[in-house]
Enzyme design. Structure first.
Site, PDB file in Angstrom:
ATOM      1  N   ASP A 180       2.321  13.090  17.554  1.00 43.47           N
ATOM      2  CA  ASP A 180       2.476  13.253  16.101  1.00 43.47           C
ATOM      3  C   ASP A 180       1.101  13.285  15.435  1.00 43.47           C
ATOM      4  OD1 ASP A 180       3.883  13.642  13.777  1.00 43.47           O
ATOM      5  OD2 ASP A 180       4.337  11.527  13.450  1.00 43.47           O
ATOM      6  N   GLU A 195       7.519  -0.683   5.222  1.00 44.35           N
ATOM      7  CA  GLU A 195       6.548  -0.809   4.137  1.00 44.35           C
ATOM      8  C   GLU A 195       5.202  -1.211   4.721  1.00 44.35           C
ATOM      9  OE1 GLU A 195       9.213  -2.250   0.361  1.00 44.35           O
ATOM     10  OE2 GLU A 195       8.877  -3.717   1.965  1.00 44.35           O
ATOM     11  N   VAL A 230       0.822  -1.208   0.000  1.00 43.91           N
ATOM     12  CA  VAL A 230       0.000   0.000   0.000  1.00 43.91           C
ATOM     13  C   VAL A 230       0.858   1.260   0.000  1.00 43.91           C
ATOM     14  CG1 VAL A 230      -1.752   1.295   1.290  1.00 43.91           C
ATOM     15  CG2 VAL A 230      -1.872  -1.200   1.188  1.00 43.91           C
ATOM     16  N   LYS A 276       2.428  -3.434   8.878  1.00 42.88           N
ATOM     17  CA  LYS A 276       3.585  -2.550   8.763  1.00 42.88           C
ATOM     18  C   LYS A 276       4.838  -3.361   9.056  1.00 42.88           C
ATOM     19  CE  LYS A 276       4.803   0.887  11.678  1.00 42.88           C
ATOM     20  NZ  LYS A 276       4.820   2.231  12.307  1.00 42.88           N
ATOM     21  N   CYS A 330       5.205   2.809   0.894  1.00 39.63           N
ATOM     22  CA  CYS A 330       6.604   2.497   1.180  1.00 39.63           C
ATOM     23  C   CYS A 330       7.281   3.737   1.732  1.00 39.63           C
ATOM     24  CB  CYS A 330       7.312   2.030  -0.090  1.00 39.63           C
ATOM     25  SG  CYS A 330       9.034   1.556   0.163  1.00 39.63           S
ATOM     26  N   GLY A 331       7.976   3.594   2.844  1.00 41.48           N
ATOM     27  CA  GLY A 331       8.705   4.699   3.446  1.00 41.48           C
ATOM     28  C   GLY A 331      10.170   4.366   3.596  1.00 41.48           C
TER      29      GLY A 331
END
Length: 570
Positions: free
Chosen positions: A413, A305, A298, A319, A300-301
Site C-alpha cells: 500500500d 483514530e 490528529v 493509533k 480520524c478514520g
C-alpha cells in the site's frame, strides 16, 4: 503511523471509496432537484410503485441514504433504474438472498462530449457495426449514462497513445452492446475487490464502475462490462448465480474472498480478549498503558483514530482501533502490523515503539512524525518540490523500501499518504496494516492496497511479488513531480480499468529531466519482470542527483526542502 482518512480511496475499505460525508448546501439542493425530476418522471410514466402510499417519502429516503454523488451521477431519463436500485437494496436486507443483483444489456456510445472524435460515420465498417448493434432492438444507455468518467478514460487513453508510441495496443470502447450488472449486499471491507474478482473469473472486463455505500450499512455497486458474447441476459445471470454458489460452497478455510455473502452479527462476541502476535521469544512489544498519555487527536478514520501523545516521556503517535468497529479481519491486520513492525529498524521506516494487544484498548504506538505526510504537503498545503528536494525524498523512500524488500516484506500500500516526514526532513515509510512477509515461493495472490497506486497484476488478482511495490513507487514519484492526484479525472475503479486494460499511465510533464522520465517508465512497466528493484533505483537516483548538480543540493536558506509545508502551518 499513518491512518486512512474518510476521504481517501482504498479497495481495502468500502467506507473510503464512497464515504457518506456531510453535504454542502449546493449538493443538497442538487440532490433535491434530481429527486424531484425522478419522482415526476415515475409518476408521469404510471409506474405501479408511484401509487404506493408514501412513495414520495420512500423515494426521498432512498436518495438521502446514498451519497450526493449518486444523485449527481444518475441518469434522470432512466428513472426506472432508480426503482431497480430501491428494490435491490430492499432485497439485500434478507441474509438468505444476498448478494442480490440485476443484469441488463446496455448501449455505450463512443462519443466524447457530443463529438465523435476519431469515429467517421461515413465509414462502412462503422455503419455495419452500428447496424448489427441496433437492428435487433433498441438498447438503453447505462444507468449513469455515458458518464464523464467513462469518456475521460477513453480520451485519456487516446491522449496517452498519441504521446507514447509504445502504449499498449488496447481496443477503445466503441458503440457496441455491453452488460450492466448491479449488485447490492451488506457493506463489508474489501467488497469491491471481491466483486471485481468474481467478474474477472467470468472473463468479464469492467469498462465502467460506480460504487456507493448507504448510511445504514448497505452497498450498491454498478458495473458496465463487456466480454459476454451474447446480448441476452439469462445466461449471464445463471453464470453469476453459479459463481456465487461456487464461492458459498467452498470450505470455510478458503472463504477469505467471500465475506460479502453474509453479515455475521455475532462476530464481535467471538473476538478474543487478547490479540495473539507470533513471537520468537526475542523481544517484547506490550506497552505499559499507565505510561501512555494521550494528548491530541490528529486524524480520524472509519476504523481508528490517530493521537499525539507521550510514552515514557517520548513523543509518540498512537493509533487506536475503534472498539465498535473491530472485527476478525481488522484483528488479523492489526496482528500482522505488530508482527512486521516489531522487527523493522531503519532510518527510513517509521519506528515502532510498542502496542497494546488487550481489548478494548487495541493500539499501536510509533515515533511521532512532526511534519505529517507527503500527501498532506502536496494536496492540502499545496507544497511544491524543487528537483533536488524531490530526488532527496525519492531516495529516502527507495532506501526504506529496499530495506523492507531485503527482509522479504512487501508493503502493498505504498502511496504518499503512507510517507511521513520527521523534524529533520527525513522521509519514512509507514503503515504496515496490509503489508505481508513474502512467502518462500516468492509470489502472493491476496489483493489489497489503493487502486490509484496499485500495480496491474494486483488489480487483476494475479500472483505478484515485491515488484508490485515498485509500480506503486513510480506513481508516488509522478505525484511528487506534479503535485497532482493520480488519474484525478477518474474514479478509483475506472483508473484500475484503464491501467489494466488500456495501459493507462499518468502523463509525464514534458519539462521533466530525461533520466527521471526514464526511471518512471521503467518502474511502471506492465510486465513486472521489466521493473528495476530498489537497489537499482537507488543507484539510478544517486547518478541523477550527481547530474543535477551540487548547487541544488543545499536547502533553501529560508525554508529548507519543505518550505511549502512550513508556510501551511503558520
Amino acid at each position: 503511523m499513518a491512518i486512512k482518512e474518510e476521504t481517501e480511496e482504498s479497495c481495502g475499505s468500502r467506507a473510503v471509496v464512497a464515504s457518506i460525508t456531510k453535504e454542502s448546501p449546493r449538493q443538497h439542493r442538487m440532490k433535491l432537484e434530481v429527486y424531484g425530476e425522478v419522482l415526476q418522471r415515475i409518476q408521469e410514466s404510471n409506474y405501479e410503485e408511484a401509487n404506493f402510499p408514501g412513495f414520495d417519502d420512500l423515494l426521498w429516503l432512498h436518495f438521502n441514504r446514498l451519497p450526493a454523488r449518486y444523485a449527481l451521477d444518475v441518469n434522470v431519463e432512466r428513472a426506472e433504474d432508480v426503482l431497480t436500485h430501491q428494490r435491490l437494496l430492499k432485497l439485500a436486507e434478507d441474509p438468505a438472498t444476498r448478494p442480490v443483483f440485476e443484469v441488463r444489456c446496455v448501449q455505450v456510445s463512443p462519443t466524447l462530449n457530443g463529438n465523435s472524435g476519431d469515429v467517421d460515420p461515413s465509414d462502412p465498417a462503422v455503419n455495419e457495426d452500428a447496424q448489427s448493434s441496433y437492428n435487433s432492438r433498441s438498447l438503453a444507455p447505462p444507468t449513469f449514462g455515458s458518464s464523464p468518467n467513462f469518456e475521460a478514460l477513453t480520451q485519456a487513453y487516446k491522449d496517452h497513445a498519441q504521446d507514447d508510441d509504445s502504449a499498449v495496443n488496447a481496443q477503445l470502447p466503441n458503440s457496441r452492446p455491453m452488460h450492466e450488472i448491479t449488485f447490492s449486499t451488506i457493506d463489508r471491507p474489501k467488497l469491491l475487490s471481491q466483486l471485481t474478482s468474481m467478474l474477472g473469473e467470468l472473463g468479464l472486463n469492467i469498462q465502467e464502475a460506480h460504487a456507493f455505500s448507504t448510511a445504514d450499512g448497505f452497498s450498491l455497486d454498478v458495473f458496465v462490462v463487456d466480454g459476454w458474447s451474447q446480448e441476452e441476459t439469462e445466461g449471464l445471470k445463471d453464470a453469476l448465480k453459479k459463481e456465487i454458489r461456487k464461492f458459498k460452497d467452498q470450505p470455510c478455510s478458503k472463504q477469505k474472498s467471500i465475506t460479502f455473502f453474509e453479515h455475521d452479527k455475532s462476530t464481535n462476541e467471538l473476538l478474543p480478549a487478547c490479540v495473539e502476535i507470533p513471537t520468537d521469544g526475542t523481544d517484547e512489544w506490550e506497552i505499559d498503558m499507565k505510561q501512555l498519555k494521550i494528548e491530541k487527536k490528529v486524524a480520524c478514520g472509519s476504523y481508528g483514530e490517530l493521537f499525539r501523545g507521550t510514552y515514557c516521556s517520548q513523543e509518540v503517535a498512537i493509533k487506536i482501533l475503534k472498539p465498535e468497529r473491530v472485527n476478525a479481519e481488522m484483528l488479523r491486520e492489526f496482528s500482522q502490523e505488530v508482527y512486521i513492525m516489531r522487527k523493522v529498524r531503519h532510518k527510513n521506516v517509521v519506528q515502532f515503539i510498542g502496542a497494546c494487544t488487550r481489548s478494548p484498548n487495541l493500539c499501536i504506538v510509533t515515533e511521532f512524525m512532526t511534519r505529517g505526510s507527503i500527501y498532506d504537503f502536496l494536496h492540502k498545503h499545496k507544497g511544491v518540490f524543487k528537483i533536488q528536494s524531490l530526488l532527496k525524498v525519492a531516495l529516502d523512500v527507495s532506501k526504506g523500501m529496499n530495506y523492507l524488500h531485503q527482509n522479504n516484506i512487501i508493503h502493498r500500500d505504498l502511496k504518499t499518504a503512507n510517507l511521513l516526514m520527521d523534524e529533520h526532513e527525513v522521509v519514512k515509510v509507514a503503515d504496515f496494516g496490509v503489508a505481508r512477509v513474502q512467502t518462500e515461493s516468492g509470489v502472493m495472490t491476496a489483493e489489497t492496497g489503493t487502486y490509484r497506486w496499485m500495480a496491474p497484476e494486483v488489480i487483476e488478482h494475479k500472483p505478484y511479488d515485491h515488484r508490485a511495490d515498485v509500480f506503486s513507487y513510480a506513481i508516488v514519484l509522478w505525484e511528487l513531480l506534479t503535485g497532482e492526484l493520480p488519474y484525478s479525472y477518474l474514479t478509483p475503479l475506472q483508473a484500475a480499468v484503464g491501467v489494466v486494460q488500456k495501459g493507462l499511465r499518468p502523463k509525464i510533464p514534458k519539462e521533466t529531466h530525461p533520466k527521471l522520465t526514464e526511471l518512471l517508465e521503467k518502474c511502471w512497466q506492465q510486465d513486472p519482470a521489466l521493473r528495476p528493484n530498489f537497489a537499482e533505483i537507488i543507484e539510478m537516483l544517486n547518478q541523477l542527483i550527481r547530474e543535477v548538480g551540487d548547487d541544488e543540493r543545499h536547502k533553501d536558506k529560508h525554508g529548507g526542502y519543505f518550505s511549502g509545508l512550513k508556510k501551511g502551518h503558520r
